[in-house]
Structure formats: structure tokens, C-alpha cells
Design a protein around this motif. Structure first.
Motif, mmCIF file in Angstrom:
data_model
loop_
_atom_site.group_PDB
_atom_site.id
_atom_site.type_symbol
_atom_site.label_atom_id
_atom_site.label_comp_id
_atom_site.label_asym_id
_atom_site.label_seq_id
_atom_site.Cartn_x
_atom_site.Cartn_y
_atom_site.Cartn_z
ATOM 1 N N LEU A 275 0.835 -1.206 0.000
ATOM 2 C CA LEU A 275 0.000 0.000 0.000
ATOM 3 C C LEU A 275 0.870 1.257 0.000
ATOM 4 O O LEU A 275 0.596 2.209 -0.746
ATOM 5 C CB LEU A 275 -0.912 -0.003 1.231
ATOM 6 C CG LEU A 275 -1.971 1.105 1.276
ATOM 7 C CD1 LEU A 275 -2.968 0.957 0.126
ATOM 8 C CD2 LEU A 275 -2.708 1.089 2.615
ATOM 9 N N LEU A 276 1.914 1.259 0.810
ATOM 10 C CA LEU A 276 2.814 2.414 0.829
ATOM 11 C C LEU A 276 3.563 2.545 -0.496
ATOM 12 O O LEU A 276 3.860 3.660 -0.946
ATOM 13 C CB LEU A 276 3.803 2.283 1.995
ATOM 14 C CG LEU A 276 3.180 2.333 3.395
ATOM 15 C CD1 LEU A 276 4.261 2.147 4.467
ATOM 16 C CD2 LEU A 276 2.448 3.655 3.616
ATOM 17 N N TYR A 277 3.839 1.414 -1.125
ATOM 18 C CA TYR A 277 4.465 1.432 -2.455
ATOM 19 C C TYR A 277 3.516 2.081 -3.454
ATOM 20 O O TYR A 277 3.920 2.919 -4.265
ATOM 21 C CB TYR A 277 4.803 0.008 -2.865
ATOM 22 C CG TYR A 277 5.492 -0.116 -4.208
ATOM 23 C CD1 TYR A 277 6.845 0.197 -4.365
ATOM 24 C CD2 TYR A 277 4.794 -0.573 -5.327
ATOM 25 C CE1 TYR A 277 7.473 0.070 -5.596
ATOM 26 C CE2 TYR A 277 5.404 -0.697 -6.559
ATOM 27 C CZ TYR A 277 6.741 -0.380 -6.684
ATOM 28 O OH TYR A 277 7.359 -0.499 -7.909
ATOM 29 N N TYR A 278 2.262 1.684 -3.395
ATOM 30 C CA TYR A 278 1.246 2.245 -4.294
ATOM 31 C C TYR A 278 1.161 3.765 -4.119
ATOM 32 O O TYR A 278 1.057 4.509 -5.093
ATOM 33 C CB TYR A 278 -0.108 1.599 -3.993
ATOM 34 C CG TYR A 278 -1.265 2.178 -4.757
ATOM 35 C CD1 TYR A 278 -1.598 1.719 -6.031
ATOM 36 C CD2 TYR A 278 -2.057 3.189 -4.197
ATOM 37 C CE1 TYR A 278 -2.663 2.244 -6.740
ATOM 38 C CE2 TYR A 278 -3.126 3.723 -4.889
ATOM 39 C CZ TYR A 278 -3.432 3.247 -6.164
ATOM 40 O OH TYR A 278 -4.495 3.786 -6.851
ATOM 41 N N TYR A 279 1.200 4.195 -2.877
ATOM 42 C CA TYR A 279 1.076 5.626 -2.595
ATOM 43 C C TYR A 279 2.415 6.366 -2.691
ATOM 44 O O TYR A 279 2.479 7.561 -2.399
ATOM 45 C CB TYR A 279 0.488 5.836 -1.196
ATOM 46 C CG TYR A 279 -1.003 5.540 -1.104
ATOM 47 C CD1 TYR A 279 -1.902 6.069 -2.028
ATOM 48 C CD2 TYR A 279 -1.507 4.758 -0.077
ATOM 49 C CE1 TYR A 279 -3.254 5.810 -1.930
ATOM 50 C CE2 TYR A 279 -2.864 4.490 0.030
ATOM 51 C CZ TYR A 279 -3.736 5.021 -0.905
ATOM 52 O OH TYR A 279 -5.082 4.776 -0.810
ATOM 53 N N GLU A 280 3.451 5.663 -3.065
ATOM 54 C CA GLU A 280 4.783 6.270 -3.207
ATOM 55 C C GLU A 280 5.224 6.915 -1.903
ATOM 56 O O GLU A 280 5.719 8.054 -1.880
ATOM 57 C CB GLU A 280 4.801 7.270 -4.359
ATOM 58 C CG GLU A 280 4.440 6.623 -5.695
ATOM 59 C CD GLU A 280 4.534 7.591 -6.866
ATOM 60 O OE1 GLU A 280 4.765 8.786 -6.619
ATOM 61 O OE2 GLU A 280 4.375 7.141 -8.013
ATOM 62 N N LYS B 287 -0.342 6.084 9.250
ATOM 63 C CA LYS B 287 -0.154 4.838 8.503
ATOM 64 C C LYS B 287 -1.089 3.746 9.011
ATOM 65 O O LYS B 287 -1.745 3.058 8.223
ATOM 66 C CB LYS B 287 1.299 4.357 8.645
ATOM 67 C CG LYS B 287 2.303 5.115 7.808
ATOM 68 C CD LYS B 287 3.686 4.477 8.005
ATOM 69 C CE LYS B 287 4.761 5.226 7.237
ATOM 70 N NZ LYS B 287 6.108 4.638 7.461
ATOM 71 N N GLN B 288 -1.124 3.591 10.310
ATOM 72 C CA GLN B 288 -1.956 2.529 10.868
ATOM 73 C C GLN B 288 -3.433 2.763 10.537
ATOM 74 O O GLN B 288 -4.170 1.821 10.219
ATOM 75 C CB GLN B 288 -1.764 2.446 12.391
ATOM 76 C CG GLN B 288 -0.358 2.065 12.815
ATOM 77 C CD GLN B 288 0.124 0.768 12.172
ATOM 78 O OE1 GLN B 288 -0.617 -0.203 12.099
ATOM 79 N NE2 GLN B 288 1.355 0.766 11.689
ATOM 80 N N ALA B 289 -3.844 4.008 10.616
ATOM 81 C CA ALA B 289 -5.242 4.318 10.283
ATOM 82 C C ALA B 289 -5.513 4.027 8.812
ATOM 83 O O ALA B 289 -6.575 3.494 8.448
ATOM 84 C CB ALA B 289 -5.536 5.781 10.603
ATOM 85 N N LYS C 199 -7.932 -1.944 4.510
ATOM 86 C CA LYS C 199 -8.314 -3.342 4.776
ATOM 87 C C LYS C 199 -9.832 -3.459 4.939
ATOM 88 O O LYS C 199 -10.482 -4.345 4.376
ATOM 89 C CB LYS C 199 -7.614 -3.847 6.038
ATOM 90 C CG LYS C 199 -6.142 -4.201 5.847
ATOM 91 C CD LYS C 199 -5.583 -4.794 7.137
ATOM 92 C CE LYS C 199 -4.157 -5.311 6.932
ATOM 93 N NZ LYS C 199 -3.185 -4.196 6.749
ATOM 94 N N LYS C 200 -10.381 -2.572 5.748
ATOM 95 C CA LYS C 200 -11.824 -2.623 5.984
ATOM 96 C C LYS C 200 -12.601 -2.384 4.686
ATOM 97 O O LYS C 200 -13.568 -3.089 4.383
ATOM 98 C CB LYS C 200 -12.233 -1.571 7.015
ATOM 99 C CG LYS C 200 -11.820 -1.885 8.440
ATOM 100 C CD LYS C 200 -12.303 -0.781 9.374
ATOM 101 C CE LYS C 200 -11.876 -1.015 10.807
ATOM 102 N NZ LYS C 200 -12.312 0.076 11.705
ATOM 103 N N VAL D 283 -12.551 -5.390 2.414
ATOM 104 C CA VAL D 283 -13.412 -6.468 2.897
ATOM 105 C C VAL D 283 -14.885 -6.120 2.672
ATOM 106 O O VAL D 283 -15.665 -6.930 2.150
ATOM 107 C CB VAL D 283 -13.155 -6.731 4.399
ATOM 108 C CG1 VAL D 283 -14.216 -7.648 4.977
ATOM 109 C CG2 VAL D 283 -11.766 -7.325 4.595
ATOM 110 N N ILE D 284 -15.231 -4.914 3.061
ATOM 111 C CA ILE D 284 -16.640 -4.505 2.949
ATOM 112 C C ILE D 284 -17.092 -4.518 1.492
ATOM 113 O O ILE D 284 -18.164 -5.033 1.149
ATOM 114 C CB ILE D 284 -16.840 -3.103 3.561
ATOM 115 C CG1 ILE D 284 -16.575 -3.136 5.068
ATOM 116 C CG2 ILE D 284 -18.241 -2.588 3.277
ATOM 117 C CD1 ILE D 284 -16.436 -1.756 5.704
ATOM 118 N N LEU D 285 -16.271 -3.956 0.632
ATOM 119 C CA LEU D 285 -16.665 -3.866 -0.773
ATOM 120 C C LEU D 285 -16.642 -5.235 -1.444
ATOM 121 O O LEU D 285 -17.447 -5.495 -2.344
ATOM 122 C CB LEU D 285 -15.769 -2.870 -1.502
ATOM 123 C CG LEU D 285 -15.964 -1.422 -1.034
ATOM 124 C CD1 LEU D 285 -14.937 -0.489 -1.669
ATOM 125 C CD2 LEU D 285 -17.373 -0.933 -1.380
#
Lengths: 244, 179
Positions: free
Chosen positions: A8-13, B156-158, B164-165, B168-170
């Protein structure tokens, strides 16, 4: 180990150049990881295109008024509007109309000025407590902006200038109708009715044969109602909105 | 007819009004994605306009006025949201129930498309803010952290949890529609 979070961080650069290179190499040699990344890109890509819906007219008008007011009040202002000839306070009418119409409506609704000249002209007997409880807080907050800016300006209103007074009153009527419409849109039919009832007063004020002292008395009354309204809104805007 | 005349390079009142006419919908939509509340979104745009006007001497003519105001509005939206009683910085682990559509939610659904808007309602305020600012507004993580007054790691964690959510939801929604 390249995790989903890293992808995900790769995707967002948002990776460092070194981390990016690591991920790039991993994607090149791991088909399963590459497939996982393609799926991630596909899903995130579908969440990009978001159409915009039009904003409500009364909200847009509030934004426009904000800029007009700022332009009028700012020192060294940059005002480039080249409109048809208008009286110096034509823009003021925009603010004053909203302020006065709602201020009086709510002031009357609160029954704190039942003996005032203005409220006695407005047929409010049919308004019941809590009947307009659905007025959105944003509607009230928009009024607060108008009120704060208008309180200072209204004291300088040139009531002895007949042409100016007529022009201003027409502005007031226009704005009264605008807020009447906004009240209807805000599911506040009784508030809209109060605003409608206010229009005959404005029409009387726009007549050319009103005496200067009467106009001055009316202006003072408006200023008073404005202060009452400001106080109410400043102390408990949400509560007030629910008690209109 | 508004003049486009400029004074010392400052954006004019007419240009602000034109920007409102042209881009007001987009500013509002962007703020609405963050706040999920029409009143807060409208207030954010209004605050942004006033702020932009007061700071117009900082505006650089190489940029677009509309884009500049958009950015300020997006700054204002999380600030207003943080002041809202329902906002919680500690809600990262909270799976919010789908409590049914409120009027503001219905508007948000129009803005975002039914699937994503519905999924966003399941996120906490923090997760939604971070996701919208990152994914739709394309802010950098450190910009989000600065604006929300939290650490980059928290952002980042958020964001991780939000994505992820949402996935899953979609995915569940797609599965249910397949049958």
C-alpha cells in the motif's frame, strides 16, 4: 517479506528509494505478490473517480456573501466587481436583509419583544412552540456570520436618504425572500411563514412618503432586534435553532 | 459582469466569486467526504474562503486560485471534524455499526458512489479522514499527520486499517450482488 501494508505504501509512493527498490525487485520475481499488487491497484483505482453533486443554492450564496463582506471590510481591499450602478450600501442590503428578517422572526418567536413596533405587525399567533424544530444548525450558523458583520454596519444606515432607503429596502425584500426559500428548504415552514409576513413591513418602509423620524425609529428597532438575536445565537446557537 | 482586473497581483473579489461558481461543488464534495456532514462541509468551505481572502497576499499567481482554496478547505475540514463531539483519535480499532442512512449520509452516497460511501460509513472518523486525505486528496503522510496533529505512524496505521476494511466490505458487497 513484503506485506500488504508495504504494498500500500508502495502504491502511494510513500516508501524510501531503497524500500521502493526492494518492493520492485520482489514484484518482479514473485508472481503471486505481483498478482496481489495488481488486485490492490485495481481496487484502489476504482475508488478514484468521484463525481461532485451541486451544492445547495443558499449555501453557495452564503459563501459569496462571505467574500463580499470581507472585501467591504478589509483595509486595502481589492474590489474589482464592476456591477451596474448601485448605492454604496447595496451590498449591505444582502447582509442586513438576512439578519433583520431572521432576527426579527426569531426575536418575535421568542416572544421577548411582543410589544415592539415590528413584531406587532407580524401575524405570529399561529406559530406554535417547537413547530420549526427541524431548522439545521448550519442555517443558524450562517445567520450568525451575517449578524456579526451587520451589527456594526446597520448603525450607519442613511435613513434620511430616500433613494438609498428605497434601494436598501428592495434589497431587504429580495434577501427576505431568499431566506424564506431557504427556510422552506430546511423544513421550517413556520419560519418561512414568519419571513413572508415580514414582507409587508418592508414594502411599507420602501414607500417614498415615510417620514424620516419613522424611518429612524424603524432602523433603531432593527438594530435592537439584531442585538437580541446576536446574543441568543452567541450563547446557545443549537438550542436557539431548536426553539425557533 | 465581474471585472477580472487585478490589484498588485492579488486575486480579486470577482475572481473569488468566479471560483465559487466554478469550483464550489468540488470543494464542498471534498470536504463532505471527510466530514460526512453537510453542515461541517459547508462551514469548512466558508472558513477556507475567508482564510484565503485574508491571506490572499500569500497567493502565488503561478498556482490556480481554485486549487489553492481547495487545499485550504481540505485543511479546514479535519479541523472542524476534530472539534465535533463525535470525533475520536482513539477510534482506530472501532468497527462502527452501519446505523442506517441519515440525510447527510444520503448526500455522501451521492458524492462517493453507493458502494464506497456505504463502506466509508463503517470507518472511524480517523480512518476515514486519513483515507480520504491520502487516497482522494493525495496528501503526503506527513502532511496528514501535521494537519491532524498525530504521528506519521498513526496515520499509517489508520490508513492500513481503512483500506483493509474497505476491501473487505466492498468485496462482501460484490459477493452479495453476485448472487
Amino acid at each position: 517479506m513484503i506485506t500488504e501494508d508495504t504494498l500500500l505504501l508502495y502504491y502511494y509512493e510513500e516508501l524510501t528509494p531503497g524500500e521502493r527498490e526492494q518492493v520492485r525487485l520482489a514484484l518482479a520475481r514473485d508472481p503471486r505478490l505481483a498478482a496481489e499488487y495488481r488486485q490492490l491497484c485495481d481496487e484502489l483505482g476504482r475508488w478514484r473517480d468521484v463525481p461532485a453533486a451541486p451544492v445547495a443554492d443558499h449555501v453557495r450564496r452564503r459563501w459569496q456573501d462571505t467574500i463580499d463582506r470581507a472585501a467591504r471590510s478589509a483595509p486595502g481591499k481589492v474590489v474589482a466587481r464592476q456591477a451596474v450602478p448601485r448605492f454604496w450600501f447595496a451590498g449591505l442590503g444582502v447582509a442586513v436583509a438576512a439578519t433583520v428578517a431572521i432576527g426579527i422572526a426569531i426575536g418575535v418567536r421568542l416572544q421577548e419583544q411582543q410589544d415592539s413596533e415590528l413584531s406587532s405587525d407580524v401575524p405570529l399567533a399561529g406559530i406554535e412552540n417547537g413547530a420549526v424544530a427541524a431548522v439545521p444548525a448550519s442555517f443558524t450558523r450562517g445567520l450568525l456570520v451575517h449578524l456579526e458583520d451587520s451589527r456594526r454596519e446597520i448603525t450607519g444606515l442613511p435613513v434620511t436618504d430616500e433613494a438609498g432607503r428605497v434601494a436598501l429596502t428592495l434589497q431587504l425584500i429580495e434577501q427576505n425572500r431568499l431566506f424564506e426559500h431557504a427556510a422552506e428548504q430546511s423544513n421550517a415552514p413556520n419560519l418561512a411563514r414568519v419571513l413572508r409576513a415580514f414582507e409587508p413591513i418592508l414594502l411599507r418602509l420602501s414607500s417614498e412618503d415615510i417620514a424620516p423620524q419613522d424611518a429612524e425609529a424603524l432602523r433603531e428597532q432593527l438594530a435592537f432586534e439584531l442585538n437580541v438575536m446576536l446574543t441568543k445565537l452567541s450563547t446557545a446557537p443549537s438550542e436557539l435553532a431548536e426553539t425557533i | 459582469m465581474m471585472s477580472l482586473a487585478r490589484n498588485h497581483g492579488l486575486p480579486t473579489q470577482a475572481e473569488f466569486q468566479r471560483a465559487i461558481a466554478n469550483r464550489g461543488d468540488h470543494w464542498f464534495a471534498a470536504c463532505l467526504r471527510i466530514t460526512r456532514n453537510e453542515e461541517l462541509a459547508a462551514d469548512a468551505v466558508q472558513d477556507a474562503l475567508l482564510s484565503a481572502w485574508n491571506k490572499r497576499h500569500q497567493f502565488e499567481r503561478t498556482a490556480q486560485l481554485e486549487t489553492w482554496i481547495h487545499r485550504i478547505a481540505i485543511n479546514a475540514a479535519p479541523q472542524l471534524l476534530r472539534k465535533a463531539p463525535s470525533f475520536s483519535h482513539d477510534a482506530l480499532d472501532e468497527d462502527l455499526p452501519d446505523a442506517g442512512l441519515q440525510p447527510d449520509d444520503q448526500r455522501a452516497e451521492q458524492e462517493l458512489g453507493k458502494g464506497l460511501a456505504s463502506a466509508l460509513r463503517r470507518l472511524s472518523d480517523m480512518e476515514r479522514s486519513c483515507f480520504v486525505l491520502k487516497h482522494l486528496e493525495q496528501w503526503r503522510l506527513n502532511e496528514i499527520a501535521f494537519e491532524l496533529d498525530i504521528s506519521v505512524n498513526t496515520v499509517k496505521q489508520a490508513l492500513f486499517r481503512a483500506v483493509k476494511k474497505l476491501r473487505v466490505i466492498l468485496a462482501d458487497r460484490r459477493s452479495s450482488h453476485d448472487y
